[in-house]
Design an enzyme around this catalytic site. Structure first.
Site, PDB file in Angstrom:
ATOM      1  N   GLU A 112      14.876 -15.532  -0.095  1.00 32.39           N
ATOM      2  CA  GLU A 112      15.231 -16.478   0.742  1.00 32.39           C
ATOM      3  C   GLU A 112      14.203 -17.914   0.398  1.00 32.39           C
ATOM      4  OE1 GLU A 112      15.437 -15.269   4.595  1.00 32.39           O
ATOM      5  OE2 GLU A 112      16.822 -14.060   4.192  1.00 32.39           O
ATOM      6  N   ASP A 132       0.848  -1.142  -0.043  1.00 31.61           N
ATOM      7  CA  ASP A 132       0.020   0.019  -0.040  1.00 31.61           C
ATOM      8  C   ASP A 132       0.850   1.195  -0.022  1.00 31.61           C
ATOM      9  OD1 ASP A 132      -2.746   1.225   0.397  1.00 31.61           O
ATOM     10  OD2 ASP A 132      -1.922   1.904   2.408  1.00 31.61           O
TER      11      ASP A 132
END
Length: 557
Positions: free
Chosen positions: A268, A217
């Site tokens: 990751e 956002d």
């Protein structure tokens, strides 16, 4: 145009494909208005789980959830009190896990909203800041300043908030805090390492729970330069026109240092977590957010802000595909979301007299939503054509709940029923966004049109009955079945992220071809046109003797 990595999705490849997001069909759910499972008038997590089969049958690749976190709803959930929990009115973390598992079992991904610019004023950190002294570590997580005037009685600057009124609110000890949005949404201080680390913790928390991606956002805020003296409102307006990263509040170059850390975390995971930026920035600045070293995608709102015109659509698509090819990102396309007037309504309203402006529907709403000005049939016809055009484009397509039902904006909501802070803080300027957030109609006759067994938190109009999912489910040619057919075909036909424009003599017709022979033809004009050779796979309206009617789209293979 340069081809990007091909990602053709199906249930078998979606789970492991690192490029699944590049051409995904993503469906935005506004949880409080989707489906209510516990009869309290508010949509909830279990309500979403109950409708997973509906979402699967629609043919989606991913579901994006607007905020479901604990919130006082000062801004429809975008005022977050706890980033690592579920609003108890919507459910529990166990409910979330059950929903996520059901979505994954149905062969779809899950994306959640992250609101990093500001928290709720009920967040534990902000409550701690209010109780703390000036200059404390607790206040350093937010943006507190002494005021102007002899006794600090004036705000630090004359800035206004997005929702109207001042952008500063005073606390009892005399200091002021910054909130670019509602006063209940204090801005974080992103120069503070503790803030950065806590959001990394939040991203890891949801990633570990199986979340596949994040919608960020107001991604162009966060980083700010509030060194003294603060510029005044007029100077801010001047800086907004420069588009060079120097604005003290918006789209600063330094924000990408934050997103580089986020990207390292995303990578990751296998496959890497994805992100898409809500960044209302100049087109020349958008590529940095969409960089594969940053968030990876950025919303392109250009089609959303355009009128239904061939020239505008062609220019927007050409520019955005060129931008994506240059950065290695994929394009994003969207017509409706929780912040704008639904596109079926926008397209049914007259064009504005000012040629420099496009029809966003806001003035029509403010003036009372006069039905005599809205051609509902034309608006829906154009919306169906535009969506079919969009679903044929390279890149990812973002759909907003209810558009598959052909819903128009709900224009008539009593003042006492409204919830959007934009309405309360901008009286006489705009009526807010409640009209696109009204709970969905699932059935034609049940309580709240099947939304739940209690009155909906926003009132639903009588005309929802004819748009209910149950009414359209087996109806040939319904908007719901058009979406189902188009999304199923889109998955089958998906090919490289490029297109070629096919020349034609009619300026009101756009024709493009994808690399595998998938052709999309849209007639923006008022008279039927002959279609080129090929087998018609789907059309937004029935054809007339192999002619494409006005305001319509067809796919040919």
């Amino acid at each position: 145009m340069t081809a990007s990595p091909l990602s053709v999705l199906n249930a078998d490849t979606l789970a492991s494909d690192p490029n699944w997001w590049r051409q995904a069909a993503v469906y935005q759910i506004y949880p409080r208005s989707f489906h209510d499972a516990n009869a309290d008038g508010l949509g909830d997590i279990k309500g979403i789980t109950a409708k997973v089969e509906y979402l699967k049958e629609l043919g989606l690749d991913a579901v994006w959830l607007s905020p479901f976190y604990p919130s006082e709803l000062a801004d429809g959930g975008y005022d977050v009190a706890d980033y690592r929990n579920v609003d108890p009115r919507l459910g529990t973390l166990a409910d979330f896990d059950e929903m996520a598992a059901a979505i994954h079992d149905a062969g779809m991904k899950i994306i959640v909203d992250i609101v990093p610019n500001h928290s709720s004023d009920q967040h534990a950190w902000f409550q701690e800041a209010l109780a703390a002294e000036k200059g404390s570590a607790a206040r350093a997580r937010y943006i507190f300043r002494d005021g102007q005037g002899a006794n600090g009685e004036l705000p630090p600057s004359d800035w206004g908030s997005i929702f109207g009124g001042p952008a500063w609110t005073q606390v009892p000890d005399g200091q002021w805090y910054l909130h670019l949005f509602a006063s209940e949404q204090p801005d974080f201080n992103w120069d503070n390492r503790e803030v950065r680390d806590d959001f990394l913790k939040t991203l890891r928390f949801w990633s570990d729970r199986g979340v596949d991606g994040f919608r960020i956002d107001v991604a162009h805020a966060l980083s700010k330069d509030l060194s003294e003296p603060l510029p005044n409102k007029a100077e801010l307006r001047r800086l907004e026109k420069l588009h060079n990263g120097s604005n003290p509040l918006w789209d600063r170059d330094q924000v990408h240092e934050i997103y580089a850390e986020w990207r390292a975390l995303f990578n990751e995971y296998n496959p890497p977590r994805t992100a898409v930026a809500e960044a209302w920035v100049d087109q020349s600045r958008r590529a940095r957010y969409a960089s594969l070293d940053s968030l990876g995608q950025a919303f392109n709102f250009d089609l959303l802000m355009a009128d239904f015109e061939a020239e505008s659509f062609a220019s927007i698509v050409t520019k955005n595909l060129a931008e994506s090819a240059a950065t290695g990102a994929s394009s994003t396309w969207v017509f409706s979301n929780h912040d704008v007037v639904r596109h079926a309504t926008r397209y049914g309203l007259p064009k504005l007299a000012d040629a420099e402006k496009t029809q966003d529907g806001k003035t029509w709403l403010l003036n009372g939503g006069d039905e005599s000005e809205l051609d509902r049939e034309l608006g829906l016809r154009r919306a169906r054509a535009a969506t079919l055009f969009m679903l044929g484009l390279p890149g990812s397509a973002y759909l907003y709940q209810g558009e598959e039902l052909g819903l128009h904006e709900v224009a008539h909501i009593a003042d006492a029923d409204r919830q959007d802070p934009a309405f309360f803080r901008n009286t006489g300027i705009e009526v807010g966004r409640d009209g696109c957030r009204v709970p969905l109609p699932w059935t034609s006759t049940d309580t709240s049109f099947g939304f739940g067994d209690a009155p909906a938190h926003l009132p639903q109009p009588a005309w929802f009955a004819e748009h209910a999912a149950s009414a359209q489910d087996t109806q040939e040619g319904s908007t719901l079945n058009l979406y189902r057919d188009a999304l199923a075909l889109r998955r089958q036909l998906q090919t490289g992220e490029e297109l070629d424009w096919v020349a034609n003599a009619n300026a009101d017709v756009l024709h493009f071809a994808r690399p595998n022979g998938w052709n999309v033809v849209t007639n923006f004009g008022e008279t039927a046109v002959a279609l080129p050779s090929g087998t018609v796979a789907v059309s937004s309206v029935p054809l007339e003797d192999r002619k494409l009617p006005a305001n319509a789209t067809a796919w040919l293979v």
